[in-house]
Design an enzyme around this catalytic site. Sequence first.
Site, mmCIF file in Angstrom:
data_model
loop_
_atom_site.group_PDB
_atom_site.id
_atom_site.type_symbol
_atom_site.label_atom_id
_atom_site.label_comp_id
_atom_site.label_asym_id
_atom_site.label_seq_id
_atom_site.Cartn_x
_atom_site.Cartn_y
_atom_site.Cartn_z
ATOM 1 N N GLU A 98 56.971 117.315 53.143
ATOM 2 C CA GLU A 98 57.317 118.083 54.341
ATOM 3 C C GLU A 98 58.326 117.321 55.198
ATOM 4 O O GLU A 98 58.315 116.091 55.241
ATOM 5 C CB GLU A 98 56.046 118.362 55.165
ATOM 6 C CG GLU A 98 55.082 119.278 54.429
ATOM 7 C CD GLU A 98 53.887 119.698 55.293
ATOM 8 O OE1 GLU A 98 53.619 120.911 55.333
ATOM 9 O OE2 GLU A 98 53.239 118.841 55.918
ATOM 10 N N CYS A 111 62.995 114.816 61.015
ATOM 11 C CA CYS A 111 61.963 113.839 60.696
ATOM 12 C C CYS A 111 61.674 113.947 59.201
ATOM 13 O O CYS A 111 61.272 115.004 58.725
ATOM 14 C CB CYS A 111 60.713 114.146 61.516
ATOM 15 S SG CYS A 111 59.292 113.130 61.078
ATOM 16 N N CYS A 118 50.543 108.644 51.098
ATOM 17 C CA CYS A 118 50.672 107.355 51.783
ATOM 18 C C CYS A 118 49.422 106.540 51.485
ATOM 19 O O CYS A 118 48.340 107.104 51.353
ATOM 20 C CB CYS A 118 50.773 107.588 53.295
ATOM 21 S SG CYS A 118 50.994 106.073 54.258
ATOM 22 N N CYS A 122 45.615 105.129 57.713
ATOM 23 C CA CYS A 122 45.339 105.189 59.156
ATOM 24 C C CYS A 122 44.317 106.303 59.416
ATOM 25 O O CYS A 122 44.439 107.404 58.895
ATOM 26 C CB CYS A 122 46.615 105.442 59.948
ATOM 27 S SG CYS A 122 47.817 104.109 59.763
ATOM 28 N N CYS A 125 45.381 109.995 60.715
ATOM 29 C CA CYS A 125 46.605 110.603 60.177
ATOM 30 C C CYS A 125 46.343 111.443 58.932
ATOM 31 O O CYS A 125 45.663 111.002 58.003
ATOM 32 C CB CYS A 125 47.606 109.498 59.851
ATOM 33 S SG CYS A 125 49.174 110.119 59.218
ATOM 34 N N CYS A 339 53.319 114.732 64.991
ATOM 35 C CA CYS A 339 53.012 113.416 64.415
ATOM 36 C C CYS A 339 51.652 113.406 63.747
ATOM 37 O O CYS A 339 50.660 113.830 64.320
ATOM 38 C CB CYS A 339 52.983 112.349 65.494
ATOM 39 S SG CYS A 339 54.520 112.175 66.343
HETATM 40 N N1 SAH Z 1 54.030 105.196 58.285
HETATM 41 C C1 SAH Z 1 54.831 105.128 59.455
HETATM 42 C C2 SAH Z 1 55.484 106.443 59.857
HETATM 43 C C3 SAH Z 1 54.643 107.696 59.836
HETATM 44 S S1 SAH Z 1 53.829 108.366 61.180
HETATM 45 C C4 SAH Z 1 54.021 104.588 60.623
HETATM 46 O O1 SAH Z 1 52.842 104.361 60.456
HETATM 47 O O2 SAH Z 1 54.590 104.314 61.654
HETATM 48 C C5 SAH Z 1 54.713 108.512 62.636
HETATM 49 C C6 SAH Z 1 53.833 108.212 63.845
HETATM 50 O O3 SAH Z 1 52.792 109.198 64.061
HETATM 51 C C7 SAH Z 1 53.111 106.892 63.697
HETATM 52 O O4 SAH Z 1 53.167 106.186 64.892
HETATM 53 C C8 SAH Z 1 51.709 107.348 63.414
HETATM 54 O O5 SAH Z 1 50.770 106.338 63.673
HETATM 55 C C9 SAH Z 1 51.587 108.537 64.321
HETATM 56 N N2 SAH Z 1 50.439 109.415 64.022
HETATM 57 C C10 SAH Z 1 49.768 109.543 62.863
HETATM 58 N N3 SAH Z 1 48.785 110.444 62.962
HETATM 59 C C11 SAH Z 1 48.816 110.908 64.233
HETATM 60 C C12 SAH Z 1 48.065 111.886 64.942
HETATM 61 N N4 SAH Z 1 47.069 112.563 64.369
HETATM 62 N N5 SAH Z 1 48.395 112.103 66.222
HETATM 63 C C13 SAH Z 1 49.428 111.438 66.807
HETATM 64 N N6 SAH Z 1 50.167 110.535 66.187
HETATM 65 C C14 SAH Z 1 49.875 110.257 64.902
#
Ligand code: SAH
Length: 353
Positions: A98, A111, A118, A122, A125, A339
């Site tokens: 996506e 984006c 991945c 986290c 996420c 995000c």
């Molecule tokens: N892998 C990279 C980029 C992907 S995510 C990273 O970890 O930075 C882009 C941003 O969205 C990151 O800061 C991530 O932590 C954040 N993110 C992930 N899940 C989220 C959620 N449910 N709500 C808000 N931000 C989130």
Amino acid sequence: MEENRIQKKDIASYSYEELISEMEKIGEKPFRGKQIFSWIHEKLADDFLKMTNLSGAFRKKLDCLYEVPKVQMVARQISKKDPTEKFLFELVDGSMIESVLMKYDYGNSVCISSQVGCRMGCRFCASAIGGLERNLMPSEMLGQVYQIQKLTGERISNVVIMGTGEPLDNYDNFLKFVRLLSDEHGLHISQRNITVSTCGIVPNMKRLAEERLQITLALSLHGSNQEKRKMLMPVAGRYELSEVMRACDYYFEKTGRRPTFEYSLVKGVNDGEEDARELIRLLRDRNCHLNLIPVNPVKERGFERPERKNALAFKNKLEKNGINVTIRREKGSDIDGACGQLRRRYADAKKER
Ligand code: SAH
């Protein structure tokens, strides 16, 4: 893990210089390399048939040896509340990724995803659900930008590598992508308009600092101390917060580019008084920007965002203490395009068709 299943050589992942020498290797004049580069990266052609200043015989030869790996749109969702669209693309091996287009007053931002799935895990996420399937090739990262520009007819001026995947876990391909995207013979997007977000893979943050790029580094912080960060982000078990912060300082030292810190606000987890105090201690002597992201709902995750007034109070407290902070303007949450809401959607997409 298989890098990709492309049988013919991926011609859209060659740098300008590599493409010129590749043409020499197959007995062609170097300028052929320049022509093809311009077709792919400037005119955004994804088929040799469209390269009309090349002879039919030469196009056939190219077609036998090479391929511009297809990044094909299979679904497009337009947000009802924001000038935001989400695209679902299918790759040559059937993988789904996506990407999101966000329109701002200052220009259009895309984006993109850097991996299929991945492996960083986290906790909040959606992209981490199901783990990593494979890395994306430079051409497949570029393809997302090129396709969106073609499909919408909108010029893309900014690119953020903040979709599915951890770009610094796919370092070489990511780097090549940035160089191609900003190449003066291609789309020529200014490096200052490119942002890479990482969960904090320290050795590769240091390598990136030494590449002489002008891109912005964004670090996913999410916790103001080692324990809290580790609770939300397994990768913190490998790289301690102090090391990660040193790597950000090093990036600033080497590039002069001020890092951004991203902090997803999760109700009752990292949005308290003590969290704000620790965050202030961590960031106050650093030349940086802090972006607060009220956590976006992911149905498997169950985290909640703080009330708007609490998020504002958190921000104000930091601001009063000299931190340069904003609450991220949310875009596309109604289409799961915000995000942390991007995911593989492989099964769903197959069913929909
Ligand atoms: N892998 C990279 C980029 C992907 S995510 C990273 O970890 O930075 C882009 C941003 O969205 C990151 O800061 C991530 O932590 C954040 N993110 C992930 N899940 C989220 C959620 N449910 N709500 C808000 N931000 C989130």
